[in-house]
Enzyme design. Sequence first.
Site, PDB file in Angstrom:
ATOM      1  N   HIS A  44       0.863  -1.205   0.000  1.00 51.01           N
ATOM      2  CA  HIS A  44       0.000   0.000   0.000  1.00 51.01           C
ATOM      3  C   HIS A  44       0.887   1.239   0.000  1.00 51.01           C
ATOM      4  O   HIS A  44       1.717   1.387  -0.896  1.00 51.01           O
ATOM      5  CB  HIS A  44      -0.936  -0.082   1.216  1.00 51.01           C
ATOM      6  CG  HIS A  44      -2.045   0.911   1.274  1.00 51.01           C
ATOM      7  ND1 HIS A  44      -2.447   1.687   0.226  1.00 51.01           N
ATOM      8  CD2 HIS A  44      -2.870   1.240   2.306  1.00 51.01           C
ATOM      9  CE1 HIS A  44      -3.455   2.456   0.595  1.00 51.01           C
ATOM     10  NE2 HIS A  44      -3.733   2.211   1.850  1.00 51.01           N
ATOM     11  N   HIS A  56      -2.392  -2.473  -9.481  1.00 52.59           N
ATOM     12  CA  HIS A  56      -3.369  -1.801  -8.623  1.00 52.59           C
ATOM     13  C   HIS A  56      -4.647  -2.638  -8.596  1.00 52.59           C
ATOM     14  O   HIS A  56      -5.026  -3.233  -9.602  1.00 52.59           O
ATOM     15  CB  HIS A  56      -3.685  -0.402  -9.171  1.00 52.59           C
ATOM     16  CG  HIS A  56      -4.312   0.500  -8.168  1.00 52.59           C
ATOM     17  ND1 HIS A  56      -5.652   0.453  -7.889  1.00 52.59           N
ATOM     18  CD2 HIS A  56      -3.774   1.434  -7.351  1.00 52.59           C
ATOM     19  CE1 HIS A  56      -5.914   1.353  -6.952  1.00 52.59           C
ATOM     20  NE2 HIS A  56      -4.795   1.956  -6.605  1.00 52.59           N
ATOM     21  N   ASP A 102       2.723   5.366  -6.781  1.00 54.14           N
ATOM     22  CA  ASP A 102       3.992   5.274  -6.038  1.00 54.14           C
ATOM     23  C   ASP A 102       5.211   5.176  -6.938  1.00 54.14           C
ATOM     24  O   ASP A 102       6.339   5.311  -6.462  1.00 54.14           O
ATOM     25  CB  ASP A 102       3.945   4.051  -5.105  1.00 54.14           C
ATOM     26  CG  ASP A 102       2.888   4.238  -4.035  1.00 54.14           C
ATOM     27  OD1 ASP A 102       1.923   3.446  -4.006  1.00 54.14           O
ATOM     28  OD2 ASP A 102       2.992   5.215  -3.281  1.00 54.14           O
TER      29      ASP A 102
END
Length: 428
Positions: free
Chosen positions: A265, A306, A364
């Site tokens: 995460h 994702h 990210d």
Amino acid sequence: MTDKKANLSIDGHDPIELPIYTGTIGPDVVDVGKLTGQGLFTYDPGFVSTAACESKITYIDGDKGILLHRGYPIGQLAEHSDYLETCYLLMHGELPTQEQKDEFVDTIRHHTMVHDQLFTFFNGFRRDAHPMAIMCGVVGALSAFYHDSLDISDEKHREVAAIRLIAKMPTLAAMSYKYSIGQPFMFPDNSLDYSANFLHMMFNTPCERKEISPTLSRAMDRIFTLHADHEQNASTSTVRLAGSTGANPFACIASGIAALWGPSHGGANEAVLEMLNEIGDEKHIDTFIARAKDKDDSFRLMGFGHRVYKNFDPRAKVMKEAADEVLAELGLENDPLLKIAKRLEQIALEDEYFIERKLYPNVDFYSGIILKALGIPTNMFTVIFATGRTVGWLAHWHEMISGPYRIGRPRQLYTGSVERDFLPIDKR
Ligand code: SDX
């Protein structure tokens, strides 16, 4: 809601008619509440196809790569808005007028300081504690300092707690960094805007005060905006579950910080930089791609994939543009890690394994490169993510608490032992 129905026929059971609800946009949902009365549960580990709540805050279309905050596309907010204006939008549902924005910014600005005794609280940590460990502890501890905003049934308390958390997260984040490098804490400077103030508290010292570059503070602000909210992700769902027990807002946000820390995460941005450093040179990329595809190797290409996006993460696109701008501004356009990242992305997106599984760069993948260029140390990356995401956690917590809600309590498929009698130890 609509009068659509689902008819479920299960051997040994009467046909079950389940209501179907239709949202403003997005998939319909089947209300399975009646199943318990038929002695049945749904089974959906990881909540892949479960809507845990109704919400008006953020909408994601994973196939089209769409992210809307109260209906506004993230790309437009990142380009035309700023973080505090996005905070107002997420919390109140509408973009503020100039007067509303000025008042909100001024209120936040005058809540950036933390209780003086929190300074001594930090001393309980080892200097080499991970800043996320400190943030989990310190944010939860705020409930020991701010007793006048703990009554979640009081709208004013909820609002004061939200203002305090949005305002104090950058101060606490910078303190966790300063503590880890043994430098004195810097007080917030109310003459600076939100993100410039954060960079001031991170990098200035009592002995030397450098002007904060508008380009760098704009980049920092855009990173906070891009991390502000993301529907019912793991940490937001954690905050909602904690909030459903009636826990105070500081405890709920601390639970969100803890959940965000995981490398699957919010911890992925730190893991991306570690991965790029481990790759070290473009000639090693193929080895890492092979490892990512190897079922017997736990390695995953961090920053890729994702649960929802099966197309480009719209935030990654903006982040990639911002990375190019910031590195060019800093004369780092030949940053070796950026070159490795871009080459890695290009190879991965041409590889059947990633295409088949629709694994694209997520938020990210590029954020770490910008944060590194801004001088943020790698172990602070997830703290930055938590700082930006605090408003999203608060918006969802507030949305749930402001209406009728029940304690969250999932059930299970039990496959353990049936009832059996206790065995004395000499009989085992
Ligand atoms: C965030 O939910 C959100 O909105 C989160 C977030 C937010 O803003 O709150 O967007 C922020 O958490 C972004 C994600 C950051 N995490 C990473 O970058 C870590 C690397 N990614 C993976 O761990 C993974 O992609 C997840 C956790 C993000 C998603 O996991 P899922 O949806 O449970 O998918 P999965 O693990 O079931 O994978 C499906 C397939 C598997 O292969 P098969 O078993 O089908 O053969 O894809 C493979 C996986 O092995 N796979 C990967 C991979 N991600 C998935 N293979 C290699 N590298 C990867 N990164």
